[in-house]
Write a protein that holds these residues in place. Structure first.
Motif, short mmCIF file in Angstrom:
data_model
loop_
_atom_site.label_atom_id
_atom_site.label_comp_id
_atom_site.label_asym_id
_atom_site.label_seq_id
_atom_site.Cartn_x
_atom_site.Cartn_y
_atom_site.Cartn_z
N ARG A 115 4.93 0.35 -1.90
CA ARG A 115 4.12 0.79 -3.03
C ARG A 115 4.33 -0.15 -4.22
O ARG A 115 5.41 -0.66 -4.44
N GLY A 116 3.27 -0.37 -4.97
CA GLY A 116 3.27 -1.33 -6.07
C GLY A 116 2.54 -2.60 -5.69
O GLY A 116 2.19 -3.40 -6.55
N ARG A 124 -0.30 -0.04 -9.98
CA ARG A 124 -1.26 0.36 -8.95
C ARG A 124 -1.10 1.84 -8.64
O ARG A 124 0.00 2.39 -8.65
N LEU A 125 -2.24 2.47 -8.31
CA LEU A 125 -2.25 3.85 -7.86
C LEU A 125 -2.39 3.88 -6.35
O LEU A 125 -3.18 3.11 -5.78
N HIS A 126 -1.64 4.76 -5.71
CA HIS A 126 -1.72 4.93 -4.26
C HIS A 126 -1.93 6.41 -3.96
O HIS A 126 -1.21 7.25 -4.49
N GLY A 183 0.81 -1.21 0.00
CA GLY A 183 0.00 0.00 0.00
C GLY A 183 0.84 1.25 0.00
O GLY A 183 2.08 1.20 0.02
N GLY A 184 0.18 2.39 -0.03
CA GLY A 184 0.86 3.67 -0.15
C GLY A 184 1.71 4.08 1.03
O GLY A 184 2.61 4.90 0.89
N ASP A 185 1.47 3.51 2.21
CA ASP A 185 2.26 3.86 3.39
C ASP A 185 3.48 2.97 3.58
O ASP A 185 4.30 3.23 4.45
N SER A 186 3.60 1.90 2.80
CA SER A 186 4.73 1.00 3.05
C SER A 186 5.37 0.55 1.74
O SER A 186 6.31 1.17 1.28
N LYS A 225 -0.22 13.01 -1.69
CA LYS A 225 0.64 12.16 -2.52
C LYS A 225 -0.22 11.31 -3.44
O LYS A 225 -1.19 10.69 -2.99
N LEU A 226 0.16 11.28 -4.70
CA LEU A 226 -0.45 10.38 -5.67
C LEU A 226 0.69 9.65 -6.36
O LEU A 226 1.51 10.26 -7.04
N ASP A 227 0.78 8.34 -6.14
CA ASP A 227 1.87 7.53 -6.68
C ASP A 227 1.33 6.49 -7.65
O ASP A 227 0.26 5.93 -7.44
#
Length: 155
Positions: free
Chosen positions: A48-49, A146-148, A43-46, A127-129
């Motif tokens: 990513r991908g 993936r989008l986070h 997920g976005g906090d750890s 943040k948008l990753d």
């Protein structure tokens, strides 16, 4: 957890290197800890991908979490316009089912690019990753973009 920040080219580029490690065990060390005390990555906090909380030991097709976790992050941000910055990043990590057991052999690696927006009115970063798992050693996890999206600080 630890983070190191450095800037260069007149503070236009900022490099962040971060690491987070953790382990947990029951008092008698022979029992597993409850699921709400275990580690999960993704997920976005750890990591990513990877989908949220999908990186960890799998039993019967379900992620059951682990008792040890290691996460490494590198992020290079660059200016785009005003309060908007871009960031290239690489995250690597894994969760182990046993306490004090961290191995680099089953690491998962995700990388990508994102936008960072810090508006003075709200004083928290947005943040948008977009990320892809380049090295996927996780069972039941598909390799796809993936989008986070995050609001606030993570490291």
């Amino acid at each position: 957890k630890a983070s190191y920040f450095t800037s260069f080219f007149d503070k236009a580029f900022v490099l962040m290197l971060g690491a987070k490690a953790g382990t947990v065990s029951a008092f008698n060390r022979s029992d597993d800890v409850p699921v709400f005390e275990r580690y999960f990555l993704g997920g976005g906090d750890s990591l990513r991908g990877f989908e949220y909380r999908t990186v960890g030991p799998v039993r019967c097709g379900e992620n059951i979490g682990g008792q040890s976790m290691l996460l490494l992050t590198a992020e290079l941000s660059h200016p785009i316009w005003g309060p908007v910055r871009g960031a290239f990043f690489v995250d690597a990590g894994n969760v182990s089912s046993n306490s004090w057991s961290m191995s680099f052999s089953d690491f998962n690696i995700g990388a990508g690019w994102g936008l960072r927006v810090k508006l003075p009115q709200i004083n928290v970063p947005l943040k948008l990753d977009i990320a892809y798992p380049f090295l996927n050693n996780q069972d039941n996890e598909k390799n796809k973009v993936r989008l986070h999206f995050n609001v606030g600080f993570t490291f």
